[in-house]
Each structure stands twice: as structure tokens, then as C-alpha cells.
Design a protein around this motif. Structure first.
Motif, mmCIF file in Angstrom:
data_model
loop_
_atom_site.group_PDB
_atom_site.id
_atom_site.type_symbol
_atom_site.label_atom_id
_atom_site.label_comp_id
_atom_site.label_asym_id
_atom_site.label_seq_id
_atom_site.Cartn_x
_atom_site.Cartn_y
_atom_site.Cartn_z
ATOM 1 N N ALA A 1 68.685 22.269 32.225
ATOM 2 C CA ALA A 1 67.979 23.332 32.500
ATOM 3 C C ALA A 1 66.685 23.252 31.589
ATOM 4 N N SER A 2 65.671 23.766 32.139
ATOM 5 C CA SER A 2 64.415 24.016 31.012
ATOM 6 C C SER A 2 64.514 25.321 30.499
ATOM 7 N N ASP A 3 64.792 25.401 29.448
ATOM 8 C CA ASP A 3 65.013 26.824 28.688
ATOM 9 C C ASP A 3 64.674 26.657 27.172
ATOM 10 N N ASP A 4 63.533 26.679 26.739
ATOM 11 C CA ASP A 4 63.166 26.475 25.323
ATOM 12 C C ASP A 4 63.987 25.343 24.575
ATOM 13 N N SER A 5 64.077 24.185 25.299
ATOM 14 C CA SER A 5 65.056 23.390 24.597
ATOM 15 C C SER A 5 64.501 22.699 23.320
ATOM 16 N N ALA A 6 63.097 22.531 22.997
ATOM 17 C CA ALA A 6 63.074 22.183 21.935
ATOM 18 C C ALA A 6 63.211 23.266 20.463
#
Length: 248
Positions: A141-146
């Protein structure tokens, strides 16, 4: 200098059984559970975590036989394994369950059923053997991964946590997934400890994946939650076992 534990709002998709719940369910369905030594049951009552896997299976003309391996991690770092046999007595009937302390007893019990113990490779699709089932793929899921990677590394308190090179690599992460491994936190009897193991999988811009393994536990002098992060599952599990042994 240690960083105070930072609670993050994530939960596994499904809440797995605790070691105690899994043991209770296994013993509740096994017809011969009364044959297990009391000492073994007392050990398992204080287990920190558990894991189960399909060991073998045979399905033919309505008859079924499956064997399972159930392993519990104890507070002293050792492990106890129970072997389960599930089978039906007539085609299409409900399964009966038995549990054994060692694999040799399991083989003896399985042999009396009169079903083949070694199954041809051609029948594997029907058998659903564990090693024939592919590893599940990560669902990212792309959710503030960094930012998630940054906060995970920041709260890690172990001296051998991943360093600056890993942090720089994960600063480019485009997606991530968190899953819990080896059961949910278990209570270790008198010590009152809890352990949980999480995999944090990250997807990088070039399509490669990298995972960090988080151990969350209360094996601290004041009983507070502590986070440790490792580059491999093996290193994380070894850290769990070392702490459990020291606290046993």
C-alpha cells in the motif's frame, strides 16, 4: 541513547490465536489429549509464541489423512513440538483428531489407518502439501512508506539495528506492507512478558523489495515496551530467543 517507544497505529489484517488459545483448541479436539504428560502441558501454558504447518496429507475416495506440526517457543529459548493426526473413519465422515509428543508415535498412528504413507508426486495438487503451496506475495500500500521506514528505524533501540545505508535506501520506498509473524504476543507465565514479531516489507522504485523485522517486547527492567529492528527474520528470532532465555 535510547529513544522512547513510539506507538504506531497498525494492526495485522486478522488477529491470530495466542499460544494459549491455540493449545486449548488443539487439546480440545484431540481424542487422546489426556495421554500427554502434565509437565509438557505446563510448559506450553507459558509459551511465548507458536507456529503450525501442514506436514503431510492423503485424500482419496472420500478418505482423508493429514498430519500437522505445532511448535511453541518457550521462555528459556527452547521449543516444544506436538504432532497432530486428523483423519476420517469412513468416506465423507467428519474428521477425528489425535495428538502425539514425537514424530515416531505419529507415524505409528498414521500407519494403522491403512492409507499410503508415501504419496506419488502426481497426486500433489490434491494433497495440498505445505511445500507445494507458493509463498504469499506482499500486498503493498502506498501510504507515506518512506516516513514509516524512518519512524520504524528511529524507535529501534538495539545497537545492531540497520544503519544509515539502509535508512537512505528506504527513504526512496514507494509502498509497504506490515504483517505479523509467529503468532501474536504471548504471556510468559510468572515473568509476564510479551513478544511480537512483525515483518515490514518495502517496495523500492526499481521494483525490488526489502524487509525489516521488528521485535516488540516487554523484556525490559521496568516492563515497558521496547522495539528492536533487524535485517533478517533469523536475526530477529535469535534476538527473541536470547531475551527469553535471560528472562526465564
Amino acid at each position: 541513547m535510547s529513544v522512547p517507544y513510539e506507538t504506531e497505529a497498525y494492526e495485522p489484517a486478522e488477529s491470530p490465536e495466542s499460544p494459549e488459545e491455540h493449545l486449548e483448541r488443539l487439546l480440545g479436539r484431540a481424542l487422546n489429549s489426556f495421554e500427554l504428560p502434565d509437565e509438557v502441558i505446563r510448559q506450553l501454558d507459558c509459551a511465548l509464541a507458536h507456529d503450525s504447518s501442514l506436514h503431510s496429507a492423503y485424500h482419496s475416495s472420500g478418505l482423508r489423512r493429514e498430519t500437522y506440526r505445532h511448535t511453541w517457543l518457550l521462555a528459556d529459548g527452547s521449543a516444544v513440538t506436538l504432532w497432530e493426526l486428523a483423519h476420517n473413519s469412513s468416506p465423507g465422515s467428519a474428521p477425528e483428531h489425535e495428538v502425539y509428543l514425537d514424530e515416531e508415535e505419529l507415524r505409528t498412528a498414521a500407519a494403522r489407518l491403512g492409507m499410503p504413507t508415501d504419496t506419488p508426486e502426481a497426486e500433489l495438487p490434491a494433497l495440498m502439501r505445505l511445500w507445494a503451496i507458493p509463498e504469499p506475495r506482499h500486498v503493498f500500500a502506498s501510504d507515506d512508506s518512506a516516513d514509516h521506514a524512518r519512524r520504524l528505524l528511529r524507535r529501534a533501540e538495539n545497537p545492531d539495528r540497520p544503519g544509515a545505508e539502509t535508512a537512505a535506501l528506504l527513504a526512496t520506498a514507494t509502498a509497504h506492507e506490515i504483517t505479523q509473524a509467529f503468532g501474536r504476543p504471548g504471556r510468559a507465565g510468572r515473568a509476564g512478558l510479551s513478544y511480537a514479531l512483525y515483518e515490514h516489507a518495502f517496495l523500492l522504485p526499481d521494483g525490488t523489495e526489502i524487509s525489516l523485522w521488528e521485535v516488540e517486547h516487554t523484556a525490559t527492567p521496568d516492563g515497558r515496551h521496547m522495539c528492536e529492528v533487524y535485517m533478517s527474520e533469523e536475526a530477529a528470532r535469535e534476538a527473541m530467543e536470547r531475551r527469553a532465555a535471560r528472562q526465564g
